[in-house]
Scaffold this motif. Structure first.
Motif, PDB file in Angstrom:
ATOM      1  N   ASN A  52       0.811  -1.207   0.000  1.00  0.00           N
ATOM      2  CA  ASN A  52       0.000   0.000   0.000  1.00  0.00           C
ATOM      3  C   ASN A  52       0.851   1.267   0.000  1.00  0.00           C
ATOM      4  N   LEU A  53       2.164   1.081   0.198  1.00  0.00           N
ATOM      5  CA  LEU A  53       3.070   2.222   0.224  1.00  0.00           C
ATOM      6  C   LEU A  53       3.452   2.690  -1.182  1.00  0.00           C
ATOM      7  N   VAL A  54       3.199   1.837  -2.180  1.00  0.00           N
ATOM      8  CA  VAL A  54       3.539   2.170  -3.561  1.00  0.00           C
ATOM      9  C   VAL A  54       2.289   2.666  -4.282  1.00  0.00           C
ATOM     10  N   SER A  55       2.321   3.910  -4.698  1.00  0.00           N
ATOM     11  CA  SER A  55       1.190   4.481  -5.431  1.00  0.00           C
ATOM     12  C   SER A  55       1.700   5.032  -6.758  1.00  0.00           C
ATOM     13  N   ALA A  56       2.086   4.115  -7.625  1.00  0.00           N
ATOM     14  CA  ALA A  56       2.632   4.483  -8.921  1.00  0.00           C
ATOM     15  C   ALA A  56       2.402   3.336  -9.889  1.00  0.00           C
ATOM     16  N   ALA A  57       2.446   3.662 -11.169  1.00  0.00           N
ATOM     17  CA  ALA A  57       2.401   2.644 -12.212  1.00  0.00           C
ATOM     18  C   ALA A  57       3.756   2.624 -12.900  1.00  0.00           C
ATOM     19  N   PHE A  58       4.152   1.441 -13.366  1.00  0.00           N
ATOM     20  CA  PHE A  58       5.431   1.274 -14.032  1.00  0.00           C
ATOM     21  C   PHE A  58       5.210   0.569 -15.365  1.00  0.00           C
ATOM     22  N   LEU A  59       5.760   1.139 -16.422  1.00  0.00           N
ATOM     23  CA  LEU A  59       5.659   0.527 -17.741  1.00  0.00           C
ATOM     24  C   LEU A  59       7.039   0.074 -18.178  1.00  0.00           C
ATOM     25  N   ARG A  60       7.169  -1.224 -18.397  1.00  0.00           N
ATOM     26  CA  ARG A  60       8.439  -1.776 -18.855  1.00  0.00           C
ATOM     27  C   ARG A  60       8.678  -1.388 -20.320  1.00  0.00           C
ATOM     28  N   VAL A  61       9.884  -0.932 -20.608  1.00  0.00           N
ATOM     29  CA  VAL A  61      10.257  -0.553 -21.977  1.00  0.00           C
ATOM     30  C   VAL A  61      11.309  -1.549 -22.453  1.00  0.00           C
ATOM     31  N   SER A  62      10.905  -2.427 -23.348  1.00  0.00           N
ATOM     32  CA  SER A  62      11.828  -3.415 -23.894  1.00  0.00           C
ATOM     33  C   SER A  62      12.517  -2.849 -25.134  1.00  0.00           C
ATOM     34  N   ASN A  63      13.757  -3.234 -25.318  1.00  0.00           N
ATOM     35  CA  ASN A  63      14.544  -2.791 -26.477  1.00  0.00           C
ATOM     36  C   ASN A  63      14.538  -1.273 -26.634  1.00  0.00           C
ATOM     37  N   PRO A  64      14.870  -0.523 -25.583  1.00  0.00           N
ATOM     38  CA  PRO A  64      14.821   0.940 -25.641  1.00  0.00           C
ATOM     39  C   PRO A  64      15.907   1.525 -26.525  1.00  0.00           C
ATOM     40  N   LYS A  65      15.694   2.742 -26.967  1.00  0.00           N
ATOM     41  CA  LYS A  65      16.635   3.421 -27.858  1.00  0.00           C
ATOM     42  C   LYS A  65      17.998   3.611 -27.221  1.00  0.00           C
ATOM     43  N   THR A  66      18.022   3.810 -25.896  1.00  0.00           N
ATOM     44  CA  THR A  66      19.284   4.115 -25.204  1.00  0.00           C
ATOM     45  C   THR A  66      19.989   2.878 -24.650  1.00  0.00           C
ATOM     46  N   LYS A  67      19.619   1.689 -25.110  1.00  0.00           N
ATOM     47  CA  LYS A  67      20.236   0.476 -24.561  1.00  0.00           C
ATOM     48  C   LYS A  67      21.733   0.415 -24.857  1.00  0.00           C
ATOM     49  N   ARG A  68      22.172   1.065 -25.952  1.00  0.00           N
ATOM     50  CA  ARG A  68      23.587   1.051 -26.308  1.00  0.00           C
ATOM     51  C   ARG A  68      24.373   2.156 -25.601  1.00  0.00           C
ATOM     52  N   ARG A  69      23.703   2.920 -24.772  1.00  0.00           N
ATOM     53  CA  ARG A  69      24.379   4.007 -24.063  1.00  0.00           C
ATOM     54  C   ARG A  69      24.514   3.694 -22.568  1.00  0.00           C
ATOM     55  N   GLY A  70      24.505   2.423 -22.262  1.00  0.00           N
ATOM     56  CA  GLY A  70      24.710   2.005 -20.884  1.00  0.00           C
ATOM     57  C   GLY A  70      23.473   2.060 -20.016  1.00  0.00           C
ATOM     58  N   LYS A  71      22.291   2.156 -20.623  1.00  0.00           N
ATOM     59  CA  LYS A  71      21.059   2.271 -19.847  1.00  0.00           C
ATOM     60  C   LYS A  71      20.299   0.956 -19.700  1.00  0.00           C
ATOM     61  N   GLY A  72      20.831  -0.118 -20.269  1.00  0.00           N
ATOM     62  CA  GLY A  72      20.198  -1.408 -20.089  1.00  0.00           C
ATOM     63  C   GLY A  72      19.222  -1.749 -21.201  1.00  0.00           C
ATOM     64  N   ARG A  73      19.035  -3.053 -21.410  1.00  0.00           N
ATOM     65  CA  ARG A  73      18.150  -3.526 -22.473  1.00  0.00           C
ATOM     66  C   ARG A  73      16.678  -3.409 -22.089  1.00  0.00           C
ATOM     67  N   THR A  74      16.400  -3.396 -20.805  1.00  0.00           N
ATOM     68  CA  THR A  74      15.025  -3.210 -20.328  1.00  0.00           C
ATOM     69  C   THR A  74      15.015  -2.044 -19.356  1.00  0.00           C
ATOM     70  N   GLN A  75      14.135  -1.083 -19.615  1.00  0.00           N
ATOM     71  CA  GLN A  75      13.999   0.096 -18.769  1.00  0.00           C
ATOM     72  C   GLN A  75      12.529   0.225 -18.381  1.00  0.00           C
ATOM     73  N   HIS A  76      12.208   1.254 -17.634  1.00  0.00           N
ATOM     74  CA  HIS A  76      10.806   1.457 -17.302  1.00  0.00           C
ATOM     75  C   HIS A  76      10.527   2.943 -17.121  1.00  0.00           C
ATOM     76  N   LEU A  77       9.259   3.276 -17.238  1.00  0.00           N
ATOM     77  CA  LEU A  77       8.820   4.632 -16.934  1.00  0.00           C
ATOM     78  C   LEU A  77       7.821   4.560 -15.786  1.00  0.00           C
ATOM     79  N   LYS A  78       7.658   5.692 -15.122  1.00  0.00           N
ATOM     80  CA  LYS A  78       6.877   5.732 -13.886  1.00  0.00           C
ATOM     81  C   LYS A  78       5.835   6.833 -13.943  1.00  0.00           C
ATOM     82  N   ILE A  79       4.615   6.500 -13.515  1.00  0.00           N
ATOM     83  CA  ILE A  79       3.503   7.458 -13.448  1.00  0.00           C
ATOM     84  C   ILE A  79       3.052   7.567 -11.999  1.00  0.00           C
ATOM     85  N   THR A  80       2.943   8.793 -11.470  1.00  0.00           N
ATOM     86  CA  THR A  80       2.537   8.961 -10.075  1.00  0.00           C
ATOM     87  C   THR A  80       1.274   9.805  -9.901  1.00  0.00           C
ATOM     88  N   ASP A  81       0.831  10.493 -10.935  1.00  0.00           N
ATOM     89  CA  ASP A  81      -0.363  11.328 -10.820  1.00  0.00           C
ATOM     90  C   ASP A  81      -1.568  10.447 -10.503  1.00  0.00           C
TER      91      ASP A  81
END
Length: 203
Positions: A52-81
């Motif tokens: 109940n302490l987590v009030s956010a949504a997370f969307l996994r981003v597979s094969n992101p554009k920045t994967k070759r810049r050291g940001k990882g092959r899987t990233q995520h974005l976060k929504i808190t509104d």
């Protein structure tokens, strides 16, 4: 304001999943292509978390554009509104995990985007593309006082210089200031309905 007005019109047209994608891109500061590729299983809503302490949504981003810049092959974005989260719970929460968040093509998303801009009477020479969704979300977060380091994390970029250049460039490009008065009035009127519609969507 423009993105809120477009979301309002889309809700009134019952384009709920189109609106969900727009909101995920805008409030998640995502490249719209990342959201259009996403499946329901890529999205974790507050109701699906075990705290109940987590009030956010997370969307996994597979094969992101920045994967070759050291940001990882899987990233995520976060929504808190909270209003956006409630809308997502209602609209995409019930979907089967194997379904796409947006069931149509990127071209269909763009066609609806263009239709809304026509209805808002935005001149063709001044119409933004869906690629501007990420920039709009970044500017809103910046103007709302979000810390630079937090904004860099959300945008998944590692260079503060890149962010500064990005913000300077997009903040200076104020679409609203160049629009004719009739278009500005339509945008303001539609945007004024956003908070109400996002809480009590038309079914």
């Amino acid at each position: 304001m423009l993105f809120r007005s477009m979301a309002s019109l889309a809700i009134l047209k019952n384009w709920q999943r189109w609106t969900a994608v727009l909101l995920l891109g805008f409030f998640g500061i995502a490249r719209i292509s990342e959201v259009l590729r996403a499946l329901r299983s890529d999205l974790v809503l507050p109701s699906e978390q075990f705290s109940n302490l987590v009030s956010a949504a997370f969307l996994r981003v597979s094969n992101p554009k920045t994967k070759r810049r050291g940001k990882g092959r899987t990233q995520h974005l976060k929504i808190t509104d909270q209003n956006i989260l409630a809308f997502l719970e209602r609209v995409v929460g019930p979907l089967n995990c194997n379904l796409a968040l947006y069931p149509f093509s990127a071209q269909t998303f763009r066609a609806k985007w263009d239709q809304l801009l026509v209805e808002l009477e935005v001149p063709s020479s001044q119409r933004p593309t869906p690629a501007s969704i990420r920039a709009g979300g970044a500017i809103l977060a910046y103007q709302s006082g979000e810390k630079i380091q937090d904004l860099m994390w959300r945008m998944r970029i590692s260079s503060q210089q890149t962010l500064e250049h990005y913000l300077q460039e997009t903040a200076a490009d104020n679409i609203m200031s160049r629009l004719p008065d009739r278009s500005k009035n339509r945008i303001r009127s539609a945007a004024a309905l956003f908070s109400l519609l996002i809480r009590h969507q038309v079914s």
